[in-house]
Enzyme design. Structure first.
Site, mmCIF file in Angstrom:
data_model
loop_
_atom_site.group_PDB
_atom_site.id
_atom_site.type_symbol
_atom_site.label_atom_id
_atom_site.label_comp_id
_atom_site.label_asym_id
_atom_site.label_seq_id
_atom_site.Cartn_x
_atom_site.Cartn_y
_atom_site.Cartn_z
ATOM 1 N N LEU A 1 -56.312 -11.239 -1.309
ATOM 2 C CA LEU A 1 -55.667 -13.147 -0.624
ATOM 3 C C LEU A 1 -54.358 -13.098 -0.104
ATOM 4 O O LEU A 1 -53.483 -13.161 0.668
ATOM 5 C CB LEU A 1 -55.099 -13.723 -1.542
ATOM 6 C CG LEU A 1 -56.783 -13.946 -2.478
ATOM 7 C CD1 LEU A 1 -57.090 -15.178 -3.612
ATOM 8 C CD2 LEU A 1 -57.857 -14.899 -1.779
ATOM 9 N N PHE B 1 -45.641 -8.449 -6.696
ATOM 10 C CA PHE B 1 -45.481 -7.517 -8.140
ATOM 11 C C PHE B 1 -47.303 -6.564 -8.119
ATOM 12 O O PHE B 1 -47.225 -6.187 -8.850
ATOM 13 C CB PHE B 1 -46.003 -8.397 -9.280
ATOM 14 C CG PHE B 1 -44.714 -9.518 -9.564
ATOM 15 C CD1 PHE B 1 -43.759 -8.930 -9.841
ATOM 16 C CD2 PHE B 1 -44.092 -10.462 -9.058
ATOM 17 C CE1 PHE B 1 -42.527 -9.327 -10.594
ATOM 18 C CE2 PHE B 1 -42.850 -11.441 -9.804
ATOM 19 C CZ PHE B 1 -42.513 -10.851 -10.436
ATOM 20 N N GLY B 2 -47.237 -6.876 -6.643
ATOM 21 C CA GLY B 2 -48.670 -6.336 -6.438
ATOM 22 C C GLY B 2 -49.796 -7.096 -5.599
ATOM 23 O O GLY B 2 -49.510 -8.566 -5.270
ATOM 24 N N VAL C 1 -52.648 -9.616 -4.461
ATOM 25 C CA VAL C 1 -54.040 -10.694 -4.652
ATOM 26 C C VAL C 1 -55.668 -10.229 -4.475
ATOM 27 O O VAL C 1 -55.400 -10.197 -3.116
ATOM 28 C CB VAL C 1 -53.355 -12.040 -5.111
ATOM 29 C CG1 VAL C 1 -54.023 -12.842 -5.533
ATOM 30 C CG2 VAL C 1 -51.792 -11.848 -5.580
ATOM 31 N N LYS D 1 -54.475 -10.145 -9.741
ATOM 32 C CA LYS D 1 -53.750 -9.868 -9.533
ATOM 33 C C LYS D 1 -53.285 -8.289 -9.933
ATOM 34 O O LYS D 1 -53.532 -8.716 -11.107
ATOM 35 C CB LYS D 1 -52.336 -10.714 -9.863
ATOM 36 C CG LYS D 1 -50.934 -9.760 -9.859
ATOM 37 C CD LYS D 1 -49.961 -10.771 -9.112
ATOM 38 C CE LYS D 1 -50.354 -11.869 -8.722
ATOM 39 N NZ LYS D 1 -48.570 -12.456 -8.154
ATOM 40 N N ASP E 1 -37.319 -16.350 -9.083
ATOM 41 C CA ASP E 1 -38.510 -15.723 -7.095
ATOM 42 C C ASP E 1 -39.010 -16.728 -6.755
ATOM 43 O O ASP E 1 -40.574 -16.997 -6.476
ATOM 44 C CB ASP E 1 -39.598 -14.555 -6.795
ATOM 45 C CG ASP E 1 -39.902 -13.998 -5.961
ATOM 46 O OD1 ASP E 1 -38.871 -14.158 -4.769
ATOM 47 O OD2 ASP E 1 -39.940 -12.902 -5.687
#
Ligand SMILES: *[C@@H]1O[C@H](CO)[C@@H](O)[C@H](O)[C@H]1NC(C)=O
Ligand SMILES: *[C@@H]1O[C@H](CO)[C@@H](O)[C@H](O)[C@H]1NC(C)=O
Ligand SMILES: *[C@@H]1O[C@H](CO)[C@@H](O)[C@H](O)[C@H]1NC(C)=O
Ligand SMILES: *[C@@H]1O[C@H](CO)[C@@H](O)[C@H](O)[C@H]1NC(C)=O
Ligand SMILES: *[C@@H]1O[C@H](CO)[C@@H](O)[C@H](O)[C@H]1NC(C)=O
Ligand SMILES: *[C@@H]1O[C@H](CO)[C@@H](O)[C@H](O)[C@H]1NC(C)=O
Length: 638
Positions: A326, A331-332, A334, A348, A445
């Site tokens: 997606l 953070f990585g 998805v 995630k 964020d």
């Protein structure tokens, strides 16, 4: 036998008569519980806690109500406190019981919640509202020693406690004390409950207290109610009420009584079945949890996350295939996943280092995040950790993120109503993270790509609480993860100075993007218009804010005065002086108040840099050398 009975009765009468003479705050400890979470800002927390305790003291001293509450919520360490004194205690004894309870509950240290239950009173504080809570997991009986010699005592206890549980909810103040056949009993709910919740709580208390028989005394303790019986009086004779008045049996009709007893029995059986089902249910859901402490009144305690199986997630995401991807977050990556039960989720895959300490903080952070429930925050459904992989499973949001609607090809234009709802929803979500959850979570964020939209265009904030997973918490110098420059408050980007107002700032920037439909920095617009904040400030000074509004919105469907008011809230949020920015709970109020804010925003600071990456959303230029390459320029008035 009958002689013993007479003697006991005489002893009882003796005690009964003499009790009033003895001042007794009844500080026999029944229960003590502390939250396992510590406040982050301890000085602030203790100041708030002390202030609530002294409020409770003044309210009891005022001498009107036996249940009193207070709250200190205007900070990042909110404290809600409730003190409930048994109505049969004198005011002086209530104050004595309060002092003892405060003393006891201080053993919770900086724990964000604490509860102490004495015979004479209950004191509880939490970081979130709880005044309406009746029965909660952890409710229990505290039974006395030995058995009574009196025949028929157990039956008399069951009858009296049953009557008390039915009558008390109908009595003003939800409190009743009575004596029947040598049994002294009392029942009480916190006056802040609804009648139904009180009745339910006392039903549970009634069921619990039966376990104590044939002991001579026993208590039921729960979050919102208390029950006690004894073969010795613990209140003065003039404190009793005639329960019959509240049980609808003043006529003494045995038929009516029979019906009531029948109802009680049915209710008890129903309750037993329900508790059995609840027991099975909790057993089932607890099997996977670790560290969930079965502490009394633990409803606001943290529960462990659901652990998903790695191979289930792997097959749900087709082995983390490209087609299921997606997006890529800070953070990585998805992935969209379809679980075996057809439920669609977002998985995630965290890109954080795999040290032992990272793993430990993963567990505790995930536990924290999985307890966050708010309609404007994306729900974390569970997690999975397998050797190199740390996976988080979130609810899936079909419409994707806000940036698609604001800056994309604009196939679907958001109406003003939708935009306004998104702004208010975001404010509520962030406010919850800051002020209402156990611990203050600063998002750090906030940006449109982190705002997901559900089918009704309600915003849900994603990625909160993850920043702590970064090693050494050096997030402010690594904008790859925390803070995309352009949304980051200057004091945080430059000095790492972190307060919850950092989120207020980013929120202000996002409001302006939502209204204008343009990014905070857009080089295509030429040097004088490239930076949104500079441009907005210029328009504000020129009194030309109508220019800011996204041209693709239909001018007939918004009220310019309302849009202007929201722009002003945004300008208040992006002020350079941290203390001048509203807190997020103040921002919610400002947004929902019809009147224009009376405050005038101060000019914001604009981040500039010597090598031309000013306001750039791309983060690659920003590394730990941020402090050297960025300088602040005060935007000069024109
Ligand atoms: C909270 O603080 C106490 C002592 O101040 C400490 O023993 C405990 O481990 C802390 N709990 C957490 C979850 O940090
Ligand atoms: C704690 O809160 C007080 C009052 O808001 C503030 O002055 C102080 O800087 C905060 N301390 C920390 C460590 O955040
Ligand atoms: C709160 O009260 C306790 C006990 O009276 C005292 O030791 C402590 O210093 C107080 N803390 C604050 C922040 O006022
Ligand atoms: C007592 O309780 C009533 C109703 O809950 C409330 O209206 C009143 O303000 C309270 N009085 C005091 C002194 O707290
Ligand atoms: C039970 O009885 C023993 C001995 O009589 C006494 O020491 C103890 O404190 C009693 N416990 C309670 C809960 O009353
Ligand atoms: C109950 O009786 C005691 C003395 O036996 C007296 O001090 C107290 O004021 C009375 N309370 C009420 C509510 O009448």
């Amino acid at each position: 036998m009958s002689r013993r009975f007479v003697i006991s009765t005489i002893v009882l009468l003796f005690l009964w008569d003499h009790l009033p003479a003895i001042a007794d705050p009844q500080t026999n400890l029944l229960n003590l519980g502390c939250s396992t979470y510590n406040a982050t800002n301890k000085s602030l927390f203790f100041a708030n806690l002390n202030s609530t305790f002294s409020d409770l003291h003044s309210e009891i001293s005022a001498g009107i109500n036996s249940t009193v509450t207070t709250e200190e919520t205007h900070s990042s360490a909110p404290v809600y406190a409730l003190f409930s004194c048994r109505t049969y205690l004198s005011q002086a004894d209530c104050l004595g019981c309060l002092a003892a309870a405060v003393d006891k509950v201080r053993s919770c240290g900086a724990g964000t919640g604490g509860r102490v239950i004495f015979d004479g009173c209950t004191l509880r504080y939490e970081s979130a509202p709880f005044f309406d809570q009746g029965t909660l997991p952890g409710n229990t009986a505290v039974c006395g020693n030995g058995t009574t010699a009196l025949p028929g005592f157990p039956a008399a206890v069951s009858s009296l406690t049953g009557d008390l549980s039915l009558a008390a909810p109908s009595i003003v103040g939800y409190s009743a004390a009575a004596e029947e056949g040598g049994v002294y009993g009392a029942a009480q709910c916190a006056a802040t409950l609804s009648k139904e919740v009180c009745a339910q709580c006392l039903q549970v208390a009634y069921t619990n207290i039966q376990q104590c028989l044939p002991a001579g005394n026993g208590r039921s303790v729960d979050a919102g109610c208390f029950m006690r019986f004894s073969n010795v009086g613990f209140f003065t004779a003039n404190q009793t009420v005639d329960l019959a008045l509240y049980l609808g049996r003043s006529g003494g009709s045995s038929k009516k009584r029979g019906i009531i007893i029948g109802c009680v029995i049915a209710a008890v059986i129903g309750l037993l079945i329900l508790s059995f089902l609840a027991f099975l249910w909790t057993r089932k859901s607890r099997r996977r949890e670790d560290g969930w402490k079965g502490d009394i009144l633990g409803a606001t305690e943290l529960r462990g996350p659901v652990n998903f199986r790695y191979r289930d997630l792997k097959s749900a995401t087709k082995n983390f295939s490209q087609e299921n991807k997606l997006g890529e977050g800070g953070f990585g990556d998805v992935y969209k996943g379809t679980l075996k039960n057809k439920k669609v989720v977002a998985v995630k895959r965290l890109a954080v280092s795999q040290t032992e300490s990272a793993k430990a903080s993963f567990q505790s952070e995930v536990k924290l995040i999985s307890n966050v429930h708010h309609r404007n925050l994306v729900r974390l459904l569970g997690c999975c950790s397998k050797s190199q992989d740390l996976l988080l499973v979130y609810e899936y949001m079909g419409r994707g993120s806000l940036d698609r609607f604001l800056f994309g090809e604009k196939k679907e234009v958001l109406s003003w109503k939708q935009r306004f709802n998104i702004i208010v929803g975001m404010a509520k979500g962030i406010s919850y993270l800051h002020h209402e959850f156990h611990v203050c979570i600063i998002h750090r964020d906030i940006k449109p790509s982190n705002i997901l939209l559900d089918d009704n265009f309600q915003p849900k904030i994603a990625d909160f609480g993850l920043v702590k997973l970064l090693p050494g918490d050096q997030s402010h110098v690594s904008t790859k993860f925390a803070g995309t420059l352009g949304y980051t408050a200057p004091e945080y980007a430059l000095h790492g100075q972190l307060t919850e107002k950092v989120d207020t700032y980013s929120f202000g920037v996002v409001i302006l993007e939502i209204i204008s439909g343009r990014r905070n920095s857009d080089p295509k617009l030429g040097p004088s218009n490239q930076y949104l904040l500079e441009w907005v400030w210029q328009l504000y000074e020129d009194g030309d804010l109508v220019e800011l509004i996204d041209k693709s919105m239909d001018p007939d469907e918004y009220d310019f005065e309302e849009v202007k008011r929201v722009i002003k809230v945004a300008l208040l949020c992006i002020q350079s002086m941290v203390s001048l920015r509203p807190t997020m709970s103040e921002a919610v109020i400002l947004l929902l108040t019809q009147a224009e804010p009376k405050l005038d925003p101060m000019r914001p600071i604009f981040i500039d840099s010597v090598n031309g990456v000013r306001g750039e959303t791309s983060s690659s230029a920003y590394t730990s050398t941020t402090q050297a390459t960025v300088s602040i320029t005060q935007f000069s008035a024109r």
